[in-house]
Scaffold this motif. Sequence first.
Motif, short mmCIF file in Angstrom:
data_model
loop_
_atom_site.label_atom_id
_atom_site.label_comp_id
_atom_site.label_asym_id
_atom_site.label_seq_id
_atom_site.Cartn_x
_atom_site.Cartn_y
_atom_site.Cartn_z
N LYS A 161 74.54 54.40 67.82
CA LYS A 161 73.99 53.24 67.11
C LYS A 161 73.32 52.29 68.10
O LYS A 161 73.82 52.07 69.21
CB LYS A 161 75.10 52.52 66.35
N ASN A 162 72.20 51.72 67.70
CA ASN A 162 71.42 50.84 68.56
C ASN A 162 71.49 49.39 68.12
O ASN A 162 71.96 49.07 67.01
CB ASN A 162 69.95 51.31 68.57
N VAL A 163 70.98 48.49 68.96
CA VAL A 163 71.06 47.06 68.69
C VAL A 163 70.21 46.66 67.49
O VAL A 163 70.43 45.60 66.90
CB VAL A 163 70.64 46.23 69.93
N ASP A 164 69.23 47.50 67.10
CA ASP A 164 68.41 47.19 65.94
C ASP A 164 69.05 47.65 64.64
O ASP A 164 68.46 47.51 63.56
CB ASP A 164 67.00 47.79 66.08
N GLY A 165 70.26 48.20 64.74
CA GLY A 165 70.97 48.66 63.56
C GLY A 165 70.77 50.13 63.26
O GLY A 165 71.49 50.71 62.44
N GLY A 166 69.77 50.75 63.90
CA GLY A 166 69.46 52.15 63.67
C GLY A 166 70.27 53.09 64.53
O GLY A 166 71.17 52.68 65.28
N PHE A 167 69.94 54.37 64.44
CA PHE A 167 70.63 55.42 65.20
C PHE A 167 69.60 56.34 65.83
O PHE A 167 68.52 56.56 65.28
CB PHE A 167 71.54 56.24 64.28
N GLY A 168 69.98 56.91 66.99
CA GLY A 168 69.13 57.89 67.65
C GLY A 168 69.77 59.25 67.67
O GLY A 168 70.86 59.45 67.12
N CYS A 169 69.12 60.19 68.35
CA CYS A 169 69.63 61.56 68.37
C CYS A 169 70.80 61.73 69.32
O CYS A 169 71.64 62.62 69.13
CB CYS A 169 68.51 62.53 68.74
N HIS A 176 65.30 56.24 64.90
CA HIS A 176 64.30 57.06 64.18
C HIS A 176 64.83 57.28 62.78
O HIS A 176 66.02 57.54 62.58
CB HIS A 176 64.10 58.39 64.91
N ALA A 177 63.95 57.18 61.79
CA ALA A 177 64.40 57.24 60.39
C ALA A 177 65.11 58.54 60.06
O ALA A 177 66.08 58.55 59.29
CB ALA A 177 63.21 57.05 59.46
N GLY A 178 64.66 59.66 60.64
CA GLY A 178 65.32 60.93 60.38
C GLY A 178 66.73 60.96 60.92
O GLY A 178 67.66 61.46 60.26
N LYS A 221 53.78 53.90 63.49
CA LYS A 221 53.43 55.27 63.18
C LYS A 221 52.77 55.35 61.80
O LYS A 221 52.89 54.44 60.98
CB LYS A 221 54.66 56.17 63.20
N LEU A 222 52.07 56.46 61.55
CA LEU A 222 51.44 56.66 60.25
C LEU A 222 52.50 56.97 59.19
O LEU A 222 53.57 57.50 59.51
CB LEU A 222 50.44 57.82 60.32
N PRO A 223 52.22 56.66 57.93
CA PRO A 223 53.16 57.02 56.87
C PRO A 223 53.19 58.53 56.68
O PRO A 223 52.22 59.22 57.00
CB PRO A 223 52.59 56.31 55.64
N ASP A 224 54.27 59.02 56.14
CA ASP A 224 54.44 60.47 55.93
C ASP A 224 55.36 60.64 54.73
O ASP A 224 56.40 59.98 54.63
CB ASP A 224 55.06 61.11 57.18
N VAL A 225 54.97 61.53 53.82
CA VAL A 225 55.74 61.75 52.60
C VAL A 225 57.20 62.08 52.89
O VAL A 225 58.09 61.69 52.12
CB VAL A 225 55.09 62.86 51.74
N CYS A 226 57.48 62.80 53.98
CA CYS A 226 58.86 63.21 54.23
C CYS A 226 59.79 62.02 54.41
O CYS A 226 60.99 62.11 54.11
CB CYS A 226 58.96 64.15 55.43
N TYR A 227 59.25 60.88 54.85
CA TYR A 227 60.09 59.69 55.02
C TYR A 227 60.42 59.03 53.68
O TYR A 227 61.27 58.13 53.62
CB TYR A 227 59.44 58.70 55.98
N SER A 228 59.76 59.52 52.61
CA SER A 228 60.18 59.09 51.28
C SER A 228 61.62 59.53 51.03
O SER A 228 62.31 58.95 50.19
CB SER A 228 59.26 59.71 50.21
N TRP A 229 62.05 60.57 51.76
CA TRP A 229 63.45 60.98 51.67
C TRP A 229 64.28 60.29 52.74
O TRP A 229 65.27 59.63 52.45
CB TRP A 229 63.60 62.49 51.82
N TRP A 230 63.92 60.44 54.01
CA TRP A 230 64.77 59.94 55.10
C TRP A 230 65.05 58.45 54.98
O TRP A 230 66.19 58.02 55.19
CB TRP A 230 64.10 60.22 56.46
N VAL A 231 64.03 57.67 54.68
CA VAL A 231 64.19 56.22 54.59
C VAL A 231 64.82 55.82 53.26
O VAL A 231 65.78 55.04 53.21
CB VAL A 231 62.84 55.50 54.78
N LEU A 232 64.30 56.37 52.18
CA LEU A 232 64.74 55.96 50.85
C LEU A 232 66.22 56.30 50.62
O LEU A 232 66.98 55.48 50.09
CB LEU A 232 63.87 56.64 49.80
#
Length: 340
Positions: A161-169, A176-178, A221-232
């Motif tokens: 977990k990172n200071v921005d609230g997100g997570f990395g690999c 990263h959203a994934g 980064k550019l938008p990508d349909v796959c993030y409709s899953w990872w983010v949503l």
Amino acid sequence: MGELLVGKHVKYIITVEKRKGDFESVVMEHLRLNGAYWGLTTLDIMGKLSAVEQDEVISWVMQCQHESGGFGGNIGHDPHVLCALSAIQVLALFDKIHVLDIDKVSNYIAGLQNEDGSFSGDIWGEVDTRFSYIAILSLALLHRLDKVDVGKAVKYILSCKNVDGGFGCTPGAESHAGKIFCCVAALAITGSLHHVDKDLLGWWLCERQVKSGGLNGRPEKLPDVCYSWWVLSSLIMIDRVHWIDKGKLVKFILDCQDKENGGISDRPDDAVDVFHTYFGLAGLSLLEYPGIKPIDPAYALPVDVKQFPLMKGGLRYQCCNIFIIMALSGRNKPKADPGF
């Protein structure tokens, strides 16, 4: 706003499934089992799973299994935990988990856990939070989470977990959203979502929406349909999905359809593929688009799949109980206007 071209998407998926000799199919041969999960789940979401020969699919899936209990991406390919998950998910779609030697498969997956709680993807030892999610999800679907040290697995995920609230690999890697999806879903399945700063993470995730309505995976980064899953799905699991413009996201996904031949691309007017077709449909499902099945945001399977773990009293364990209960009771029947 356009409409979902169900008939054309079904035809596209069936066409991809039958193609085996062209260049695209050959270079993607090692991902065929993953592609089967994407394509078959897409069909199921649209209520068209009966368009494929169930026995033929199951026979082929089982031919991808190794003596170790793991699965390769195709017949004769090396085993990997991701392929094991895809095999389990495909069998779950058809309610055929019983064809597996569950202890054999679960022992293979459990054997990939490392001393620090992380998971390797295969015998070569690559570590990634993707594999933590994959292992936890696989074992949950097999009802064998007791085969691993869940406490250590959760501790490792939290170390990423990172200071921005997100997570990395891995610990110290950028958010990263994934990876966030993988970590949040793993925490949800293990009942550990209380470790997530939902407002901080929700802010990071909702900032992924760009002017077109699409979502990206990282800043700039550019938008990508796959993030409709990872983010949503991540926003749904932490109850912050109301922080984005759902109507604009629906429009972005629909604009990525190939209106002549079916399929969905990463961005409007790009070439379609089964990966983005699945994640586009899964995103629309999460957005309660009319006429398609609800999908579980953590298990990445339609909510009517029978393999979901149970709790005392027969209640399904879910990270998003309200979302699922609404789906199963019909209370989330889509509105005519998907703009919310």
